[in-house]
Write a protein that holds these residues in place. Structure first.
Motif, short mmCIF file in Angstrom:
data_model
loop_
_atom_site.label_atom_id
_atom_site.label_comp_id
_atom_site.label_asym_id
_atom_site.label_seq_id
_atom_site.Cartn_x
_atom_site.Cartn_y
_atom_site.Cartn_z
N LYS A 58 0.81 -1.01 0.03
CA LYS A 58 0.02 -0.07 -0.13
C LYS A 58 0.70 1.16 -0.04
N ASN A 59 0.68 2.18 -0.95
CA ASN A 59 1.44 3.31 -0.92
C ASN A 59 1.02 4.27 0.29
N ALA A 60 1.93 5.28 0.49
CA ALA A 60 1.72 6.50 1.64
C ALA A 60 0.43 7.11 1.04
N ARG A 61 -0.33 7.68 2.00
CA ARG A 61 -1.54 8.07 1.77
C ARG A 61 -1.89 9.27 2.88
N ARG A 62 -2.62 10.32 2.42
CA ARG A 62 -3.07 11.40 3.52
C ARG A 62 -4.17 10.63 4.18
N GLY A 63 -4.31 11.00 5.36
CA GLY A 63 -5.45 10.70 6.24
C GLY A 63 -5.55 11.75 7.04
N ARG A 64 -6.66 11.41 8.06
CA ARG A 64 -7.11 12.32 9.16
C ARG A 64 -7.34 11.75 10.29
N ASN A 65 -7.03 12.42 11.64
CA ASN A 65 -7.28 11.68 12.86
C ASN A 65 -8.83 12.23 13.07
N PRO A 66 -9.67 11.08 13.17
CA PRO A 66 -11.27 11.55 13.45
C PRO A 66 -11.64 12.11 14.69
N GLN A 67 -10.54 11.88 15.68
CA GLN A 67 -11.25 12.79 17.06
C GLN A 67 -10.65 14.22 17.03
N THR A 68 -9.31 14.66 16.31
CA THR A 68 -9.24 15.93 16.08
C THR A 68 -9.50 16.68 14.76
N GLY A 69 -9.61 16.03 13.73
CA GLY A 69 -9.69 16.25 12.23
C GLY A 69 -8.40 16.76 11.77
N SER A 70 -7.41 16.57 12.39
CA SER A 70 -6.23 16.93 11.86
C SER A 70 -5.52 15.92 10.83
N GLU A 71 -4.85 16.71 9.90
CA GLU A 71 -4.56 15.68 8.69
C GLU A 71 -3.14 15.14 9.09
N LEU A 72 -2.89 13.91 8.58
CA LEU A 72 -1.51 13.16 8.78
C LEU A 72 -1.35 12.44 7.50
N THR A 73 -0.03 11.75 7.74
CA THR A 73 0.33 11.02 6.43
C THR A 73 0.45 9.44 6.87
N LEU A 74 -0.43 8.70 6.36
CA LEU A 74 -0.16 7.45 6.77
C LEU A 74 0.91 6.64 5.85
N ASP A 75 1.86 6.23 6.49
CA ASP A 75 3.07 5.37 5.89
C ASP A 75 2.88 4.36 4.85
N ALA A 76 3.41 4.21 3.96
CA ALA A 76 3.49 2.92 3.06
C ALA A 76 3.61 1.76 3.81
N ARG A 77 2.85 0.69 3.62
CA ARG A 77 3.03 -0.53 4.23
C ARG A 77 2.83 -1.65 3.40
N ARG A 78 3.05 -2.78 3.96
CA ARG A 78 2.45 -4.16 3.24
C ARG A 78 1.25 -4.66 4.23
N VAL A 79 0.34 -5.15 3.61
CA VAL A 79 -0.72 -5.75 4.26
C VAL A 79 -1.02 -7.28 3.64
N VAL A 80 -1.86 -8.16 4.40
CA VAL A 80 -1.94 -9.37 4.36
C VAL A 80 -3.38 -9.69 3.76
N THR A 81 -3.92 -9.91 2.68
CA THR A 81 -5.35 -10.06 2.30
C THR A 81 -5.62 -11.57 1.98
N PHE A 82 -6.91 -11.89 2.36
CA PHE A 82 -7.29 -13.50 2.09
C PHE A 82 -8.43 -13.38 1.22
#
Length: 94
Positions: A58-82
């Motif tokens: 998964k590529n890095a992407r923009r996200g936001r903290n649902p409690q504060t509404g502040s934007e942050l960057t979610l790092d690139a990562r690997r995920v396992v799907t089934f």
């Protein structure tokens, strides 16, 4: 209900008369070690009649903290799907 590793060991032990409980534990541990190793290396794991585990990047992407509404960057990562096999999907839906 959750199926635990201990439950799997118990089922292997009950269904294979020639195995001791220690051997059943070793067998389950060996299977899990091989499976984890394959996924860590990025190899897909196909269990015929059960399903396929895939490792996706998964590529890095923009996200936001649902409690504060502040934007942050979610790092690139690997995920396992089934993805369940057709056989398993049919049995679940019957």
């Amino acid at each position: 209900m959750t199926l635990t590793k201990a439950d799997i060991v118990q089922q292997v032990y009950k269904n294979h008369e020639g195995l001791t409980k220690a051997q059943a534990t070793d067998s389950v541990e060996a299977f899990l070690k091989i499976s984890k190793g394959a996924l860590i290396d990025g190899t897909d794991l196909l269990l015929s009649g059960f399903g396929k585990f895939n490792v996706k990047d998964k590529n890095a992407r923009r996200g936001r903290n649902p409690q504060t509404g502040s934007e942050l960057t979610l790092d690139a990562r690997r995920v396992v799907t089934f993805k369940p096999s057709g056989i398993l999907r049919e049995k679940i839906n019957d």
